[in-house]
Write a protein that holds these residues in place. Structure first.
Motif, short mmCIF file in Angstrom:
data_model
loop_
_atom_site.label_atom_id
_atom_site.label_comp_id
_atom_site.label_asym_id
_atom_site.label_seq_id
_atom_site.Cartn_x
_atom_site.Cartn_y
_atom_site.Cartn_z
N ILE A 1 0.87 -1.20 0.00
CA ILE A 1 0.00 0.00 0.00
C ILE A 1 0.90 1.24 0.00
CG2 ILE A 1 -1.68 1.32 1.40
CD1 ILE A 1 -2.57 -1.41 2.59
N VAL A 2 0.47 2.27 -0.74
CA VAL A 2 1.18 3.56 -0.69
C VAL A 2 0.16 4.64 -0.31
CG1 VAL A 2 2.53 5.27 -1.97
CG2 VAL A 2 2.76 2.83 -2.51
N ILE A 3 0.41 5.31 0.82
CA ILE A 3 -0.50 6.39 1.23
C ILE A 3 0.20 7.72 0.91
CG2 ILE A 3 -1.86 7.39 3.09
CD1 ILE A 3 -1.64 4.77 4.62
N ASN A 4 -0.45 8.50 0.08
CA ASN A 4 0.13 9.77 -0.37
C ASN A 4 -0.55 10.94 0.35
OD1 ASN A 4 1.09 11.98 -1.75
ND2 ASN A 4 -0.09 11.56 -3.62
N THR A 5 0.15 11.49 1.36
CA THR A 5 -0.42 12.66 2.06
C THR A 5 0.19 13.97 1.56
OG1 THR A 5 1.17 12.92 3.89
CG2 THR A 5 -0.52 11.23 4.18
N ALA A 6 1.16 13.87 0.63
CA ALA A 6 1.85 15.09 0.17
C ALA A 6 0.87 16.01 -0.54
CB ALA A 6 2.98 14.72 -0.77
N ALA A 7 0.98 17.30 -0.26
CA ALA A 7 0.09 18.24 -0.95
C ALA A 7 0.66 19.64 -0.92
CB ALA A 7 -1.29 18.25 -0.28
N TYR A 8 0.26 20.41 -1.91
CA TYR A 8 0.47 21.86 -1.90
C TYR A 8 -0.90 22.40 -1.52
CZ TYR A 8 2.24 26.37 -3.54
OH TYR A 8 2.67 27.69 -3.62
N HIS A 9 -1.09 22.76 -0.24
CA HIS A 9 -2.47 23.00 0.19
C HIS A 9 -2.73 24.36 0.82
CE1 HIS A 9 -1.43 21.98 4.38
NE2 HIS A 9 -0.81 20.90 3.92
N LYS A 10 -1.83 25.33 0.58
CA LYS A 10 -2.17 26.69 0.99
C LYS A 10 -3.07 27.25 -0.10
CE LYS A 10 2.20 27.68 3.22
NZ LYS A 10 3.52 28.19 2.88
N THR A 11 -4.34 27.46 0.25
CA THR A 11 -5.34 27.75 -0.79
C THR A 11 -5.01 29.02 -1.58
OG1 THR A 11 -6.88 26.77 0.76
CG2 THR A 11 -7.85 27.81 -1.15
N ASP A 12 -4.59 30.06 -0.90
CA ASP A 12 -4.27 31.31 -1.62
C ASP A 12 -3.04 31.13 -2.50
OD1 ASP A 12 -6.40 32.65 -0.46
OD2 ASP A 12 -5.21 33.36 1.24
N ALA A 13 -2.04 30.41 -1.97
CA ALA A 13 -0.80 30.19 -2.74
C ALA A 13 -1.09 29.37 -4.00
CB ALA A 13 0.24 29.50 -1.87
N CYS A 14 -2.04 28.43 -3.91
CA CYS A 14 -2.41 27.62 -5.09
C CYS A 14 -2.95 28.53 -6.20
CB CYS A 14 -3.48 26.59 -4.74
SG CYS A 14 -2.86 25.20 -3.78
N GLU A 15 -3.72 29.55 -5.80
CA GLU A 15 -4.29 30.49 -6.77
C GLU A 15 -3.17 31.24 -7.50
OE1 GLU A 15 -7.63 30.40 -8.16
OE2 GLU A 15 -7.52 29.49 -6.17
N ASP A 16 -2.13 31.59 -6.75
CA ASP A 16 -1.00 32.35 -7.32
C ASP A 16 -0.03 31.46 -8.08
OD1 ASP A 16 -2.06 34.59 -6.15
OD2 ASP A 16 -0.81 34.45 -4.34
N ASN A 17 0.04 30.18 -7.69
CA ASN A 17 1.02 29.25 -8.31
C ASN A 17 0.31 27.99 -8.80
OD1 ASN A 17 3.37 30.85 -7.29
ND2 ASN A 17 2.56 30.16 -5.33
N PRO A 18 -0.58 28.12 -9.78
CA PRO A 18 -1.34 26.94 -10.22
C PRO A 18 -0.46 25.81 -10.74
CG PRO A 18 -1.70 28.80 -11.71
CD PRO A 18 -0.95 29.33 -10.54
#
Ligand SMILES: NC(=O)c1ccc[n+]([C@@H]2O[C@H](COP(=O)([O-])OP(=O)(O)OC[C@H]3O[C@@H](n4cnc5c(N)ncnc54)[C@H](OP(=O)(O)O)[C@@H]3O)[C@@H](O)[C@H]2O)c1
Length: 286
Positions: free
Chosen positions: A51-68
């Motif tokens: 099994i591979v559990i992937n918790t990695a994320a880019y999850h700062k919502t405002d930063a995602c808007e600036d860095n899609p």
């Protein structure tokens, strides 16, 4: 079972490591893997996990808007890279997703059969990650929301509870939005339920894993203050007054019909909050 946990130092990953300790867990952290880089993901293959559990994320919502581009590289392409390897080696791919795949207009809790319709870059990139993960037959999509854990979210620095406690120690009044509704979720409870799903080999597919019931951020903050020794006025405010320009779903509470089918239920978020404060030694003595 041999279980790779990507992001094992994170808020949820650290709880998964504890919850799954009777299995052979293999933590793979950001210093040795970059999920957006296919070559760096080859390390998973070498470990031969079930099994591979992937918790990695880019999850700062405002930063995602600036860095899609970055949001998609990590949240979507990262999920593809990991799922491709899982398919190759016959491992189960577990992707941690979010309530932000919904638009927030339903006004009752979203279940696994509701149609996603994300309204910001973070939500769109996570939905793309879900879709890539679904390309593997052996997959679980775990949607959770508003996590609080003993280890703070690495991407954000502090969870909501700790932020409110810190502010309350410094200020007499704190303004908190009353028109955004969420399902607060203890990372430890989420990790325990993920363990239950994996150990019981529940059917592959999508699961909503949040503490039960929901509240506004204002109600959540009031409960935190009530349960601690702090003396601060929690004032209700409206989301539009705090706007940063990024759209957020106003009602993104989740509930699980998939867990119900197996007679599984998460406890109420207020009970989880009690335990969290006890664990942090912040709870008021009666
Ligand atoms: N936090 C929430 O309220 C919330 C709500 C709903 C859904 N979720 C989802 O739940 C999951 C876990 O969230 P969390 O709060 O536990 O996050 P977290 O504390 O920030 O943990 C994420 C982990 O992933 C690692 N990571 C980040 N980018 C990476 C990359 N490109 N390649 C490899 N590793 C990387 C981080 O390492 P470094 O810190 O060293 O970079 C960290 O260890 C995420 O998928 C998130 O989208 C979170």
């Amino acid at each position: 079972m041999k279980i790779v946990i990507i992001g094992s130092k994170g808020q949820l990953g650290s709880e998964l490591k504890k919850a799954l300790n009777r299995h052979e867990t293999i933590p793979i952290d950001h210093d040795i893997i970059e999920v957006s880089d296919r070559n760096s993901c080859n390390i998973i293959q070498e470990k031969k996990p079930d099994i591979v559990i992937n918790t990695a994320a880019y999850h700062k919502t405002d930063a995602c808007e600036d860095n899609p581009k970055e949001a998609f590289s990590i949240n979507a392409i990262g999920a593809k890279n990991i799922t491709d390897i899982c398919k190759k080696i016959g491992a189960t791919s577990v992707y941690i997703s979010t309530d932000y795949v919904f638009d927030g207009t339903k006004n009752t809790p979203y279940t696994e059969t509701d149609t996603p319709n994300p309204i910001n870059t973070y939500g769109i990139s996570k939905l793309a990650g879900e879709q890539y993960t679904r390309l593997a037959e052996k997959h679980y999509i775990i949607r959770t929301s508003s996590l609080f854990g003993i280890n703070p979210p690495r991407g954000k620095g502090s969870n909501f509870i700790d932020t409110i406690i810190k502010k309350a120690q410094e200020e007499k009044e704190i303004k908190v939005v009353e028109d955004i509704i969420t399902s607060p979720t203890y990372a430890k409870d989420a990790a325990d339920m993920i363990k239950t799903i994996l150990e019981n080999q529940l059917p592959y597919g999508t699961y909503h894993i949040t503490n039960s019931s929901y509240c506004s951020w204002h109600q959540f903050a009031k409960s935190i203050i009530e349960k601690t020794n702090l003396n601060t006025n929690i004032k209700a405010t409206k989301a539009e007054k705090n706007t940063t320009g990024t759209k957020r779903p106003t009602f993104s509470a989740l509930k699980s019909t998939s867990l119900e089918k197996h007679n599984l239920k998460m406890r109420h978020w207020k009970d989880a909050l009690n335990d969290y404060l006890e664990e942090k030694n912040q709870k008021k003595t009666p």
